[in-house]
Scaffold this active site. Structure first.
Site: not given
Ligand code: SAM
Ligand code: DTB
Ligand code: SF4
Length: 359
Positions: A65, A69, A72, A109, A140, A200, A272
């Protein structure tokens, strides 16, 4: 402190959209049992307190990506050892959705590690929505930012929910993400709302933010013209290779407090209990349900990290006397409750009395 003045009189069925930092911080500072009691009162106004909604996640496009973040595992800026994947084939997604349905989920989702969905992939996304809906599941997606046209296209394809988190407060945001602005996030949420797709949106706790940051994030959500239908509260999953991998553990009680405050501020929304359950005890999860969380991700994987096995969740639910929504959104129950609350308007009774409800 006059705690009663902090609370909303939901007997009029009116939700509050003008929260300020002082009053929300006062909620955070309440004695724990008072806070939980008020959250339960709010929750019972609109929901059966013993029912939990279940969604299953699938990463339809993993890794690389362009966003940075700091939490992530999928960001291309960090080396987390994750195997990158292109967009999955439509049929493969539908097969996973079938498994999710068989395991008891009512919503599927689909998440993609994109800044914004590429135009060439839109037809495939639309086909996924179509195929998953045909199974009788709610759909979703979470694909990054969306333009108005993209939101409309997904709405036309029948998408039920779009997840786009604020993640944290506007004030703390630049400590976590620099490649996408807070206002872009708000714009996407507004585009989604205007398209008619259910919103959401929530955030992550445990990234080094203060209580005021948590309050500020919830204020952003609750002061929107319409509350998000679904508010995911994630506990940071610390992934090796990300900048937050060694951050101090979040205190469980602080996590529960945030769930409770979210429920008081947005009582009609599904809150959630999202990422982080694998690291939680059953007792901590139970407290989250008592604080008003009524939705979880079901299935042994979130997007790329672990989640408890569905069988473990079912055991916990059995212990707690919790049942899951069995049909598409199971809205009858919610409208029954809402109706019963409305009809109680004059009885001056502020909460749904589960003891008189048929299960
Ligand atoms: N890439 C898209 C975005 O960020 O808009 C969608 C997928 S992203 C992984 C969705 C959400 O997962 C993020 O906004 C964040 O709140 C959550 N998330 C990602 N990594 C995480 C982590 N290590 N622990 C907890 N929540 C996480
Ligand atoms: C949200 O708030 N949590 C979910 C979903 N929306 C997409 C994602 C959690 C991702 C946790 C890290 C991972 O498994 O990559
Ligand atoms: Fe990309 Fe992860 Fe950020 Fe979503 S949360 S925009 S997958 S870096």
């Amino acid at each position: 402190m006059d705690t009663a003045s902090l609370l909303v009189d939901y007997s009029t069925n009116n939700l509050k959209h003008d929260w300020n930092l002082d009053s929300v911080l006062q909620l955070f500072e309440l004695p724990f049992t008072d806070l939980i009691f008020f959250a339960q009162q709010s929750h019972r106004m609109f929901f059966d307190p013993n029912k939990v909604q279940t969604s299953t996640l699938l990463s339809i496009k993993t890794g690389a990506c362009p966003e940075d973040c700091k939490y992530c595992p999928q960001s291309g800026h960090y080396n987390t050892g994750l195997k990158k994947e292109k967009l999955l084939q439509v049929q493969a997604v539908i097969e996973e959705a079938k498994k999710a349905k068989a395991a008891g989920a009512t919503r599927f989702c689909m998440g993609a590690a994109w800044k914004n969905p590429p135009a060439k992939e839109m037809p495939y996304l639309q086909a996924m929505i179509n195929g998953v809906k045909q199974l009788g599941l709610e759909t979703c997606m979470t694909l990054g930012t969306l333009t108005k046209n993209q939101a409309t296209a997904l709405a036309t394809a029948g998408l039920d929910f779009y997840n786009h988190n604020l993640d944290t407060s506007e004030e703390f945001y630049s400590n976590i993400i620099t490649t996408r602005t807070y206002s872009e996030r708000l714009q996407t949420l507004s585009n989604v709302r205007q398209s008619g797709i259910n919103v959401c949106s929530g955030g992550i706790l445990g990234m080094g933010e203060s209580v005021a940051d948590r309050a500020s994030m919830l204020i952003q959500l609750a002061n929107m013209p319409k509350h998000p239908e679904s508010v995911p509260i994630n506990m940071l999953v610390k992934v090796k290779g990300t900048p937050l991998e060694n951050i101090k553990d979040l205190d469980g009680i602080d996590f529960v407090r945030t769930i409770a405050v979210a429920k008081i501020m947005m009582p009609k929304s599904y809150v959630r209990l999202s990422a982080g359950r694998q690291q939680m005890t059953n007792e901590l999860q139970a407290l989250c349900f008592v604080a008003g969380a009524n939705s979880i991700f079901l299935g042994d994987k979130l997007l790329t990290t672990k989640n408890p096995e569905a069988s473990e969740d079912m055991q916990l639910f059995k212990k707690l006397g919790i049942t899951t929504f069995s049909t598409f959104n199971d809205n009858n129950k919610q409208s029954e409750i809402t109706t019963s609350v409305t009809s109680k308007k004059n009885s001056n009774k502020l909460y749904y009395d589960a003891t008189t409800a048929s299960v």
